[in-house]
Design a protein around this motif. Structure first.
Motif, PDB file in Angstrom:
ATOM      1  N   ARG A  38       0.763  -1.224  -0.049  1.00  0.00           N
ATOM      2  CA  ARG A  38       0.055  -0.124  -0.091  1.00  0.00           C
ATOM      3  C   ARG A  38       0.787   1.106  -0.176  1.00  0.00           C
ATOM      4  NH1 ARG A  38      -5.152  -1.394   0.876  1.00  0.00           N
ATOM      5  NH2 ARG A  38      -5.716  -3.575   1.884  1.00  0.00           N
ATOM      6  N   LEU A  39       2.109   1.143  -0.291  1.00  0.00           N
ATOM      7  CA  LEU A  39       2.970   2.188  -0.091  1.00  0.00           C
ATOM      8  C   LEU A  39       3.479   2.268  -1.646  1.00  0.00           C
ATOM      9  CD1 LEU A  39       4.943   1.417   3.079  1.00  0.00           C
ATOM     10  CD2 LEU A  39       2.965   3.050   2.711  1.00  0.00           C
ATOM     11  N   GLY A  40       4.218   3.588  -1.696  1.00  0.00           N
ATOM     12  CA  GLY A  40       4.896   3.829  -3.053  1.00  0.00           C
ATOM     13  C   GLY A  40       4.382   3.526  -4.215  1.00  0.00           C
ATOM     14  N   ASP A  41       5.130   2.544  -5.104  1.00  0.00           N
ATOM     15  CA  ASP A  41       4.515   2.048  -6.142  1.00  0.00           C
ATOM     16  C   ASP A  41       3.700   0.839  -6.032  1.00  0.00           C
ATOM     17  OD1 ASP A  41       6.421  -0.014  -5.788  1.00  0.00           O
ATOM     18  OD2 ASP A  41       7.356   0.566  -7.608  1.00  0.00           O
ATOM     19  N   ARG A  42       3.500   0.180  -4.780  1.00  0.00           N
ATOM     20  CA  ARG A  42       2.784  -0.728  -4.180  1.00  0.00           C
ATOM     21  C   ARG A  42       3.518  -2.290  -4.532  1.00  0.00           C
ATOM     22  NH1 ARG A  42      -3.448   0.897  -4.452  1.00  0.00           N
ATOM     23  NH2 ARG A  42      -3.260   3.027  -3.735  1.00  0.00           N
ATOM     24  N   ASN A  43       4.728  -2.009  -5.013  1.00  0.00           N
ATOM     25  CA  ASN A  43       5.332  -3.490  -5.516  1.00  0.00           C
ATOM     26  C   ASN A  43       6.188  -3.979  -4.320  1.00  0.00           C
ATOM     27  OD1 ASN A  43       8.281  -4.394  -6.554  1.00  0.00           O
ATOM     28  ND2 ASN A  43       6.469  -5.142  -7.726  1.00  0.00           N
ATOM     29  N   PRO A  44       6.019  -5.175  -3.765  1.00  0.00           N
ATOM     30  CA  PRO A  44       6.516  -5.731  -2.462  1.00  0.00           C
ATOM     31  C   PRO A  44       8.222  -6.083  -2.906  1.00  0.00           C
ATOM     32  CG  PRO A  44       5.433  -7.395  -3.516  1.00  0.00           C
ATOM     33  CD  PRO A  44       4.967  -6.331  -4.302  1.00  0.00           C
ATOM     34  N   GLY A  45       8.793  -5.299  -3.341  1.00  0.00           N
ATOM     35  CA  GLY A  45      10.318  -5.465  -3.680  1.00  0.00           C
ATOM     36  C   GLY A  45      11.146  -4.396  -2.903  1.00  0.00           C
ATOM     37  N   ALA A  46      12.316  -4.852  -3.184  1.00  0.00           N
ATOM     38  CA  ALA A  46      13.410  -3.847  -2.501  1.00  0.00           C
ATOM     39  C   ALA A  46      13.477  -2.670  -2.679  1.00  0.00           C
ATOM     40  CB  ALA A  46      14.848  -4.798  -2.709  1.00  0.00           C
ATOM     41  N   ALA A  47      13.263  -2.231  -4.069  1.00  0.00           N
ATOM     42  CA  ALA A  47      13.335  -0.736  -4.436  1.00  0.00           C
ATOM     43  C   ALA A  47      12.160   0.096  -3.654  1.00  0.00           C
ATOM     44  CB  ALA A  47      13.281  -0.572  -5.834  1.00  0.00           C
ATOM     45  N   ASN A  48      11.115  -0.568  -3.847  1.00  0.00           N
ATOM     46  CA  ASN A  48       9.981   0.198  -3.127  1.00  0.00           C
ATOM     47  C   ASN A  48      10.348   0.226  -1.415  1.00  0.00           C
ATOM     48  OD1 ASN A  48       7.550   1.430  -2.708  1.00  0.00           O
ATOM     49  ND2 ASN A  48       6.110  -0.389  -2.399  1.00  0.00           N
ATOM     50  N   PHE A 103       0.805 -14.409  -1.590  1.00  0.00           N
ATOM     51  CA  PHE A 103       0.232 -13.312  -1.847  1.00  0.00           C
ATOM     52  C   PHE A 103      -0.577 -13.278  -3.004  1.00  0.00           C
ATOM     53  CE2 PHE A 103       3.673 -10.772   0.471  1.00  0.00           C
ATOM     54  CZ  PHE A 103       2.982 -10.892   1.821  1.00  0.00           C
ATOM     55  N   ARG A 104      -1.355 -14.325  -3.261  1.00  0.00           N
ATOM     56  CA  ARG A 104      -2.144 -14.383  -4.399  1.00  0.00           C
ATOM     57  C   ARG A 104      -1.429 -14.327  -5.702  1.00  0.00           C
ATOM     58  NH1 ARG A 104      -7.994 -12.025  -2.483  1.00  0.00           N
ATOM     59  NH2 ARG A 104      -8.184 -13.446  -0.417  1.00  0.00           N
ATOM     60  N   LEU A 105      -0.273 -14.579  -5.831  1.00  0.00           N
ATOM     61  CA  LEU A 105       0.566 -14.594  -7.242  1.00  0.00           C
ATOM     62  C   LEU A 105       1.170 -13.119  -7.510  1.00  0.00           C
ATOM     63  CD1 LEU A 105      -1.230 -17.307  -9.377  1.00  0.00           C
ATOM     64  CD2 LEU A 105       0.422 -17.607  -7.486  1.00  0.00           C
ATOM     65  N   LYS A 106       0.817 -12.311  -6.456  1.00  0.00           N
ATOM     66  CA  LYS A 106       1.463 -10.897  -6.784  1.00  0.00           C
ATOM     67  C   LYS A 106       2.515 -10.541  -6.029  1.00  0.00           C
ATOM     68  CE  LYS A 106      -3.432  -9.664  -7.947  1.00  0.00           C
ATOM     69  NZ  LYS A 106      -4.561  -8.508  -7.548  1.00  0.00           N
ATOM     70  N   GLY A 107       3.743 -10.706  -6.382  1.00  0.00           N
ATOM     71  CA  GLY A 107       5.092 -10.548  -5.824  1.00  0.00           C
ATOM     72  C   GLY A 107       5.754  -9.427  -6.178  1.00  0.00           C
ATOM     73  N   GLY A 108       7.190  -9.452  -6.032  1.00  0.00           N
ATOM     74  CA  GLY A 108       8.030  -8.486  -6.490  1.00  0.00           C
ATOM     75  C   GLY A 108       8.423  -8.716  -8.153  1.00  0.00           C
ATOM     76  N   ARG A 109       9.373  -7.802  -8.578  1.00  0.00           N
ATOM     77  CA  ARG A 109       9.645  -8.081  -9.819  1.00  0.00           C
ATOM     78  C   ARG A 109      10.841  -9.045 -10.205  1.00  0.00           C
ATOM     79  NH1 ARG A 109       9.197  -1.865  -9.557  1.00  0.00           N
ATOM     80  NH2 ARG A 109       7.233  -1.751  -9.912  1.00  0.00           N
TER      81      ARG A 109
END
Length: 204
Positions: A38-48, A103-109
């Protein structure tokens, strides 16, 4: 003797679950009590995490994500000692990071995890390139340019002059293509990215 189908399935599943470890989500929850999705670009990765939580947390998440990729490959090498099995483990750990069942197949890049896979698969070539990529990151303050340098140069140099086997060369090319495709799909859905597809790191 090559691994049988059951061994392949087990290692693929274990690698997938390793990749699915939600490091960015855990870091944001533990440090700020927030959901990184729910933050930034909402991507659960290191950059976010770097942008939304802080540089130290972002670097730590990136390091763990890299380690996830390397651990999956090294585990396959230790227990099976089969290059095809290492490739399967590498692809599965990236898939687990990118499409986690948690996470219902919605992870990082998957870029950091993919880098970890290639570092373990081709260390003699990948480690020096990774160090040069860090120099690019320091000079440009742009993670996309640094990753692009690493992912583009590796398969080219693996083909020549390093002369790795054709399967390894194809794998070193396929991994960046996989990451690039998922990254493209992700950033096209997000506003506020620069021409490189991702905001540059803060200056200073």
């Amino acid at each position: 003797m090559p691994p049988n189908g059951i061994v392949l399935l087990i290692f693929g599943l274990v690698s997938y679950l390793i990749g699915g470890l939600p490091t960015a989500y855990i870091a944001a929850r533990k440090l700020k009590g927030l959901d990184i999705r729910r933050l930034g670009d909402r991507n659960p990765g290191a950059a976010n995490v770097y942008r939304s939580i802080g540089p130290a947390a972002g670097v730590a998440v990136a390091a763990i994500d890299i380690a996830k990729g390397s651990v999956a490959v090294l585990l396959a090498r230790l227990l099976v000692d089969s290059t095809p099995m290492e490739m399967i483990a590498g692809a599965a750990v990236i898939a687990g990071h990118t499409w986690p069942v948690y996470f219902r197949l919605k992870g990082g890049r998957g870029a950091a995890t993919a880098a970890g896979v290639l570092l373990a698969m081709m260390p003699v070539l990948a480690i020096p390139l990774a160090l040069l990529a860090l120099v690019v990151l320091f000079l440009t303050k742009n993670a996309m340019k640094s990753l692009g340098f690493f992912f583009i140069c590796l398969p080219l140099l693996a083909f020549w002059p390093a002369h790795y086997s054709n399967p390894l060369v194809m794998f070193s090319l396929g991994v960046p293509l996989m990451v690039g495709f998922t990254h493209y799909l992700s950033v096209r859905r997000q506003p506020g990215t620069n021409a490189g597809g991702e905001p540059a790191l803060p200056q200073g």
